[in-house]
Write a protein that holds these residues in place. Structure first.
Motif, mmCIF file in Angstrom:
data_model
loop_
_atom_site.group_PDB
_atom_site.id
_atom_site.type_symbol
_atom_site.label_atom_id
_atom_site.label_comp_id
_atom_site.label_asym_id
_atom_site.label_seq_id
_atom_site.Cartn_x
_atom_site.Cartn_y
_atom_site.Cartn_z
ATOM 1 N N HIS A 1 5.952 2.873 -6.120
ATOM 2 C CA HIS A 1 5.825 1.541 -5.538
ATOM 3 C C HIS A 1 7.144 1.160 -4.879
ATOM 4 O O HIS A 1 8.188 1.783 -5.119
ATOM 5 C CB HIS A 1 5.492 0.518 -6.618
ATOM 6 C CG HIS A 1 4.110 0.633 -7.177
ATOM 7 N ND1 HIS A 1 3.019 0.046 -6.596
ATOM 8 C CD2 HIS A 1 3.650 1.271 -8.284
ATOM 9 C CE1 HIS A 1 1.939 0.301 -7.303
ATOM 10 N NE2 HIS A 1 2.289 1.049 -8.341
ATOM 11 N N ARG B 1 0.944 -4.981 -4.784
ATOM 12 C CA ARG B 1 0.393 -3.770 -5.410
ATOM 13 C C ARG B 1 1.161 -3.439 -6.689
ATOM 14 O O ARG B 1 0.567 -3.054 -7.701
ATOM 15 C CB ARG B 1 0.437 -2.611 -4.425
ATOM 16 C CG ARG B 1 -0.592 -2.711 -3.297
ATOM 17 C CD ARG B 1 -0.696 -1.419 -2.511
ATOM 18 N NE ARG B 1 0.512 -1.146 -1.743
ATOM 19 C CZ ARG B 1 0.700 -1.566 -0.487
ATOM 20 N NH1 ARG B 1 -0.229 -2.297 0.117
ATOM 21 N NH2 ARG B 1 1.803 -1.258 0.165
ATOM 22 N N LEU B 2 2.490 -3.585 -6.636
ATOM 23 C CA LEU B 2 3.288 -3.355 -7.834
ATOM 24 C C LEU B 2 2.926 -4.373 -8.919
ATOM 25 O O LEU B 2 2.806 -4.015 -10.104
ATOM 26 C CB LEU B 2 4.774 -3.441 -7.493
ATOM 27 C CG LEU B 2 5.750 -3.403 -8.669
ATOM 28 C CD1 LEU B 2 5.560 -2.147 -9.513
ATOM 29 C CD2 LEU B 2 7.188 -3.510 -8.169
ATOM 30 N N ALA C 1 3.211 -4.620 -0.574
ATOM 31 C CA ALA C 1 3.742 -3.637 -1.512
ATOM 32 C C ALA C 1 4.099 -4.298 -2.836
ATOM 33 O O ALA C 1 3.836 -3.760 -3.916
ATOM 34 C CB ALA C 1 4.970 -2.951 -0.917
ATOM 35 N N VAL D 1 9.186 2.562 -9.419
ATOM 36 C CA VAL D 1 9.496 1.641 -8.321
ATOM 37 C C VAL D 1 10.674 2.213 -7.557
ATOM 38 O O VAL D 1 11.749 2.415 -8.122
ATOM 39 C CB VAL D 1 9.844 0.235 -8.855
ATOM 40 C CG1 VAL D 1 10.033 -0.738 -7.689
ATOM 41 C CG2 VAL D 1 8.769 -0.266 -9.816
ATOM 42 N N SER E 1 -0.174 -3.266 -10.657
ATOM 43 C CA SER E 1 0.054 -2.111 -11.528
ATOM 44 C C SER E 1 0.776 -2.517 -12.805
ATOM 45 O O SER E 1 0.471 -2.012 -13.898
ATOM 46 C CB SER E 1 0.863 -1.039 -10.789
ATOM 47 O OG SER E 1 0.106 -0.482 -9.737
#
Length: 394
Positions: free
Chosen positions: A124, A134-135, A131, A232, A138
């Motif tokens: 990520h 999305r992290l 972005a 990350v 998760s």
């Protein structure tokens, strides 16, 4: 005909450039168009907060620039023809073109993989709003005891890892850095940073190069496996490839090479600001990719454009740094005083006072975007005839 100024990108640099131009130039002589793919201004310096589960205040660009004379055009930039002075875009109605007389290129940067295999597929990043979201999703899926590894020991990595560790104390959070933790900081700031990592129970992997990113973690250059359910990547940034595909002179990094006024050294009708520019500061050294560089370069470029169009004196380049300020979660921060060429001084502010200063900086940056019409000059200046402007530009 009006002089057509097109600004590409509405991040901190592009939005400030467009607003500054609207303050300096009379609308009867100029037409300013701001092109951006996202309908909202994104507070990039807060994306680590968004990723950690906090919500950011939405700021629609049409609201931000209402009444300024800046026309917002929602489109994704696909190409720049610097010889024909045309920008290729894709918008809701399909492909299109935008012609310009002066271009301000502010497309910024995105996450760079540094050539490490697996970054794009398995890691990520927080280089953009989607972005970060999305992290966020998760991280929300991780159960207690889940593992998170942040790769990159710069400001972005430090802010991301501390924000995640504070927001989710039930997770096992770690940081992998190529060098030592905060080894560019002064002694006081380094000590405070290490104490913050201890308090937040962040595991450190210092002096660690990453050879590859896997679905279950990373492999280091010396062959060690560091497990992580979520990786990350903050170890590097890369500029958008649009400029490199043009006839503009760019650096090895793809940044547009500019002079002291943020003007392209190869195409005088193009200016580049923010992360997209390989720009010198007042000392002559290249400015680093950051909001601290983006806003001053935007102001200087806008003032230089306005000066050339109105036949006034071009302002000097006085861009330099004062401090590096970064958060360590919501209740801690560091403000490291630096020299104008970004070298650390012995003094630093830490703790609650630094938190207040960091928040003030973030709010001030957003306020400048959200109040484009505030403090307009009583008299915006008219452009001089085109032939005179060309003579001055030459």
């Amino acid at each position: 005909m009006k002089h057509r100024i097109v600004v590409l990108g509405a991040g901190y640099a592009g939005a400030n450039a467009a607003g500054r131009l609207a303050k300096r130039l009379h609308p009867t002589d100029t037409e300013i168009t701001l092109v951006n793919a996202d309908p909202e201004f994104v507070e990039r310096i807060r994306l680590h907060q968004l990723a950690a589960g906090q919500d950011l205040l939405p700021r629609a660009l049409t609201d931000v620039f209402a009444g300024t004379g800046v026309h917002v055009r929602l489109a994704r930039v696909t190409a720049v023809d610097a010889e024909r002075r045309i920008v290729g875009v894709v918008e809701a109605g399909g492909p299109g073109e935008i012609s310009y007389d002066t271009l301000v290129y502010a497309l910024g940067s995105t996450a760079g993989d540094c050539g490490v295999p697996g970054v794009a597929e398995h890691a990520h990043n927080i280089a953009g709003k989607q972005a970060a979201l999305r992290l966020r999703a998760s991280l929300a899926d991780l159960a207690e005891g889940g593992t998170v590894l942040v790769v990159g020991g710069g400001l972005t990595g430090i802010e991301a890892v501390t924000e995640i560790a504070e927001a989710r104390p039930d997770l096992e959070v770690s940081l992998a850095a190529r060098g030592g933790l905060g080894d560019w900081l002064g002694e006081k700031a380094q000590g405070h940073l290490r104490r913050a990592f201890d308090r937040l129970r962040i595991t450190l992997h210092e002096h660690t190069d990453i050879a590859s990113v896997e679905p279950t973690g990373v492999v280091t250059a010396d062959g060690r496996a560091v497990p992580a359910q979520v990786t990350v990547w903050t170890a590097g940034f890369a500029v958008h490839p649009v400029a490199a595909a043009t006839t503009l002179q760019v650096s090895a990094t793809g940044q547009i090479v500019v002079d002291d006024t943020m003007r392209s050294v190869s195409h005088p009708d193009v200016y580049a600001v923010g992360d997209a520019a390989l720009a010198p500061g007042a000392s002559g050294s290249p400015l680093r990719m950051s909001c601290a560089s983006g806003v001053p370069t935007a102001y200087l470029a806008a003032d230089a454009i306005a000066a050339r169009l109105t036949g006034r004196q071009i302002p000097p380049n006085k861009i330099g740094y004062n401090a590096q300020c970064f958060s360590l979660g919501r209740r801690d921060a560091i403000l490291q005083w630096v020299t104008p060429d970004d070298q650390p001084k012995p003094s630093a502010i830490t703790g609650k006072m630094a938190v207040r200063l960091k928040e003030l900086i973030c709010k001030a940056a957003a306020w400048s975007i959200s109040h484009q019409t505030t403090m307009f000059p009583a008299r915006r200046r008219h452009a001089i005839p085109a032939e005179e402007a060309l003579a001055i530009a030459a």
